[in-house]
Design an enzyme around this catalytic site. Structure first.
Site, PDB file in Angstrom:
ATOM      1  N   ASP A   1       0.825  -1.201   0.000  1.00 22.96           N
ATOM      2  CA  ASP A   1       0.000   0.000   0.000  1.00 22.96           C
ATOM      3  C   ASP A   1       0.865   1.259   0.000  1.00 22.96           C
ATOM      4  OD1 ASP A   1      -2.606   1.483   0.542  1.00 22.96           O
ATOM      5  OD2 ASP A   1      -1.433   2.049   2.310  1.00 22.96           O
TER       6      ASP A   1
ATOM      7  N   GLU B   1       1.159  -0.220  -4.962  1.00 24.71           N
ATOM      8  CA  GLU B   1       0.359   0.977  -5.186  1.00 24.71           C
ATOM      9  C   GLU B   1       1.337   2.127  -5.060  1.00 24.71           C
ATOM     10  OE1 GLU B   1      -3.284   3.651  -3.372  1.00 24.71           O
ATOM     11  OE2 GLU B   1      -1.912   2.585  -2.055  1.00 24.71           O
TER      12      GLU B   1
ATOM     13  N   ASP C   1      -3.615   3.388 -11.457  1.00 26.99           N
ATOM     14  CA  ASP C   1      -4.621   4.404 -11.158  1.00 26.99           C
ATOM     15  C   ASP C   1      -4.868   5.310 -12.356  1.00 26.99           C
ATOM     16  OD1 ASP C   1      -5.469   4.045  -8.347  1.00 26.99           O
ATOM     17  OD2 ASP C   1      -3.352   4.314  -7.923  1.00 26.99           O
TER      18      ASP C   1
ATOM     19  N   HIS D   1      -7.578   3.755 -14.443  1.00 25.67           N
ATOM     20  CA  HIS D   1      -8.879   3.929 -13.805  1.00 25.67           C
ATOM     21  C   HIS D   1      -9.388   5.356 -13.954  1.00 25.67           C
ATOM     22  CE1 HIS D   1     -11.226   5.583 -10.465  1.00 25.67           C
ATOM     23  NE2 HIS D   1     -11.948   4.490 -10.599  1.00 25.67           N
TER      24      HIS D   1
ATOM     25  N   ASP E   1     -10.701   2.021  -2.876  1.00 24.72           N
ATOM     26  CA  ASP E   1     -10.391   3.449  -2.838  1.00 24.72           C
ATOM     27  C   ASP E   1     -11.326   4.255  -3.719  1.00 24.72           C
ATOM     28  OD1 ASP E   1      -8.376   4.089  -1.030  1.00 24.72           O
ATOM     29  OD2 ASP E   1      -6.782   3.445  -2.375  1.00 24.72           O
ATOM     30  N   GLN E   2     -11.457   3.810  -4.964  1.00 26.64           N
ATOM     31  CA  GLN E   2     -12.157   4.622  -5.944  1.00 26.64           C
ATOM     32  C   GLN E   2     -13.664   4.662  -5.694  1.00 26.64           C
ATOM     33  OE1 GLN E   2     -10.135   6.322  -7.332  1.00 26.64           O
ATOM     34  NE2 GLN E   2      -8.261   5.151  -7.580  1.00 26.64           N
TER      35      GLN E   2
ATOM     36  N   GLY F   1     -14.909   3.937  -2.214  1.00 22.70           N
ATOM     37  CA  GLY F   1     -15.048   4.381  -0.834  1.00 22.70           C
ATOM     38  C   GLY F   1     -14.548   5.780  -0.559  1.00 22.70           C
ATOM     39  N   ASN F   2     -13.669   6.310  -1.392  1.00 22.48           N
ATOM     40  CA  ASN F   2     -13.207   7.676  -1.181  1.00 22.48           C
ATOM     41  C   ASN F   2     -14.184   8.710  -1.737  1.00 22.48           C
ATOM     42  OD1 ASN F   2     -10.933   7.069   0.283  1.00 22.48           O
ATOM     43  ND2 ASN F   2      -9.595   6.941  -1.497  1.00 22.48           N
TER      44      ASN F   2
END
Length: 589
Positions: A259, A292, A311, A314, A381-382, A384-385
């Site tokens: 991470d 990441e 990322d 995405h 992340d994408q 939940g953020n």
């Protein structure tokens, strides 16, 4: 049968062959260290050795509950506890890591075969419940599950990135034995297990290291979580390397996702971590290490790390699907089709250029094969953020989303899908915690203030509607729930069809696959091509624009693999309707 090489371990409590246990704590700032044994109600003083180590061997064994006492006043858990009895502030337990593995001949799978399914263990109900999901994932063709961090964190609900006792599986998820049983069962079903680990910071509650091991941190380097980890300190490096070795050797995970590697400033540590892990496994065993890394450091990918979460891919696809352009999507909203073309042909979009927000980012990546990049449309992340944790089904046109899913699962990059995505789950995935009252208030305020720069949340009263991470409803509302079975079944069939095609058409041709370029038809529409290992060309035509695109019948003399929702008449005329994908294979000759 030996399933891994022997190793020395410094940190934590380890059971000796004679049944005694050696306790070791690195506490360079402590004047004294004692150990309290729960069931004996006794205290023993540890012996001070060299370089800040305190050690003692006692006549006790597996299941012993203990705490350390620093300077005769501060009671703390073992920072290398292999299991907690209560929570992060409670008693540590002595653990025997031996386990009667049934899949002792398991070697893993090659990286090119990875089709990754990301899971939050707590939202699924724990280790036993995740294990119950494995047969249906295997039936769908999933070849790897990736568990969000499972190290002991405060409370019973958390994303896992607030972990503080990194060696101890979260007690609310189940026991170490249940975790091993899950992994054993996954291997029996030919599914790899990848674990998300956090080596860039500790959580804000339950980490006592600064009280007795201040050199664990660097006050001269700050991260988003406070003082940086001091990887220049040998004992600190060894702490994290021993942790990684435990997951790989004692729990037999098949890979680790590191991470926020960008927050680890000492990249030599990452290289040493990779080397030590690969040297520790037996010949013939596969081990996959994934980063990441917001810095897009292509130089780390290859022999040291197998891949990086992409990322960039995405973000540009999300913009094309939703037209959102705030936050980090601002860096992808200008010339997005050109950016997608670069992603598909070269991996990273930012390779040393300045972003729209003025940040110099990335390294050249065009020399890397597409399998060095993990592509996804959704992940923890994408989703939940986002303030309200919406999944793409709530945000994008369905045909366009299905076209993007086709790209995800049939491109030569390694695909990752988030739990529930494959059956059209519309349950949000929110940011949730279980902190003490004071910390919970600060986290809630910080969470809501993060969105103050977004136009929608300029009004503080609207920000108050953002779910409180510490409310139990925020967690329960994030548990995937089926609500429209007929639609869910249609999505399951769609994903299953694409995954089957990936197994049949893409994976056998992935080794040494390379991009041969892209062509943009108009904004939102392009074709990307790759030369596969058998000398066939893979072509993916994608139209995420709102209008039909004519591509001059380029698929003559090609074999159609997949299309959605291209009709036969349009196919014959070389027309891609809005929200469509066409995938074909062409012999080089």
């Amino acid at each position: 049968m030996n399933i891994h090489k022997s190793r020395q371990q410094q940190h934590g409590a380890h059971v000796n062959k004679d049944g005694t246990t050696c306790f070791s704590l690195w506490a360079p700032n402590a004047r004294s260290v004692s150990i309290e044994i729960s069931n004996e109600n006794t205290v023993h003083e540890l012996l001070k050795g060299d370089d800040g180590w305190y050690k003692l061997t006692l006549n006790c064994g597996v299941g012993t509950a203990y705490k350390y006492i620093i300077n005769n006043e501060l009671h703390v858990p073992d920072p290398a506890s292999r299991r907690q009895r209560d929570d992060v502030h409670g008693w540590s337990l002595v653990v025997d890591q031996t386990y009667p593995w049934e899949t002792i001949t398991w070697r893993g799978r090659p990286w090119r075969e990875a089709i990754i399914y990301e899971i939050h263990v707590g939202a699924c109900g724990g280790f036993v419940q995740v294990e119950a999901l494995l047969p249906q994932l295997a039936d769908m063709g999933i070849t790897a599950i990736e568990l969000m961090p499972i190290s002991e964190f405060p409370g019973t609900r958390n994303w896992g990135y607030d972990g503080v006792l990194l060696f101890a599986p979260e007690s609310s998820y189940g026991t170490p034995e249940q975790l091993k049983h899950l992994i054993d069962r996954a291997h029996a079903l030919d599914i790899m297990v990848i674990l998300d680990v956090v080596y860039n910071h500790f959580g804000p509650d339950g980490n006592y290291l600064a009280h007795y091991a201040a050199p664990f941190f660097r006050t001269d380097i700050k991260t988003g979580w406070g003082d940086a980890i001091n990887f220049e300190q040998p004992q600190v490096r060894e702490f994290f390397i021993e942790n990684a070795l435990m997951w790989v050797l004692d729990y037999r995970v098949d890979g680790l996702r590191i991470d926020a590697a960008h927050a680890i400033k000492d990249k030599d540590f990452l290289r040493e971590l990779s080397t030590r892990l690969r040297n520790a496994i037996l010949p013939g065993r596969y081990l996959h290490l994934i980063l990441e890394n917001e810095d897009n450091q292509a130089s780390l990918l290859g022999t040291e790390f197998d891949a990086q979460w992409n990322d960039d891919g995405h973000n540009v696809l999300h913009h094309l699907l939703t037209r959102e352009s705030e936050g980090y999507y601002a860096d992808f909203s200008q010339s997005p089709t050109q950016k997608l073309a670069r992603c598909l042909s070269e991996g990273f979009i930012y390779q040393g250029e300045y972003t729209a927000r003025g940040r110099l980012r990335g390294e050249a990546s065009s020399h890397l094969p597409p399998t060095r990049f993990v592509l996804f449309l959704q992940n923890h992340d994408q989703i939940g953020n986002r303030a309200f944790g919406e999944r793409l089904l709530k945000l994008a046109d369905r045909d366009a989303l299905k076209a993007a899913v086709g790209l995800l699962l049939l491109s030569p990059m390694i695909p990752l899908i988030f739990m529930g995505e494959e059956w059209g789950c519309q349950t949000p995935f929110l940011f949730f915690t279980d902190h003490n009252d004071e910390l919970a208030k600060a986290v809630c305020e910080g969470r809501r203030n993060e969105f103050a720069s977004f136009a929608k949340f300029n009004d503080p009263h609207l920000r108050e509607q953002i779910p409180n991470p510490n409310d139990i409803a925020t967690f329960t509302n994030s548990i995937p729930a089926a609500t429209q079975e007929q639609e869910h079944e249609a999505w399951r069939n769609y994903y299953a069809q694409l995954i089957a095609l990936r197994h049949k058409e893409i994976i056998p041709r992935l080794e040494n696959a390379r991009s041969v370029g892209t062509h943009i038809f108009q904004e939102g529409a392009l074709v990307a091509s790759w030369l596969m290992s058998d000398k066939n060309f893979l072509h993916i035509y994608l139209n995420l624009s709102g209008v039909s695109v004519t591509v001059s019948k380029p698929w003559n003399k090609t074999r159609l693999i997949f299309s959605h929702p291209v009709l036969s008449a349009e196919y014959a005329q070389g027309i891609l309707p809005p929200g469509s994908i066409l995938v074909s294979m062409q012999n080089q000759q």
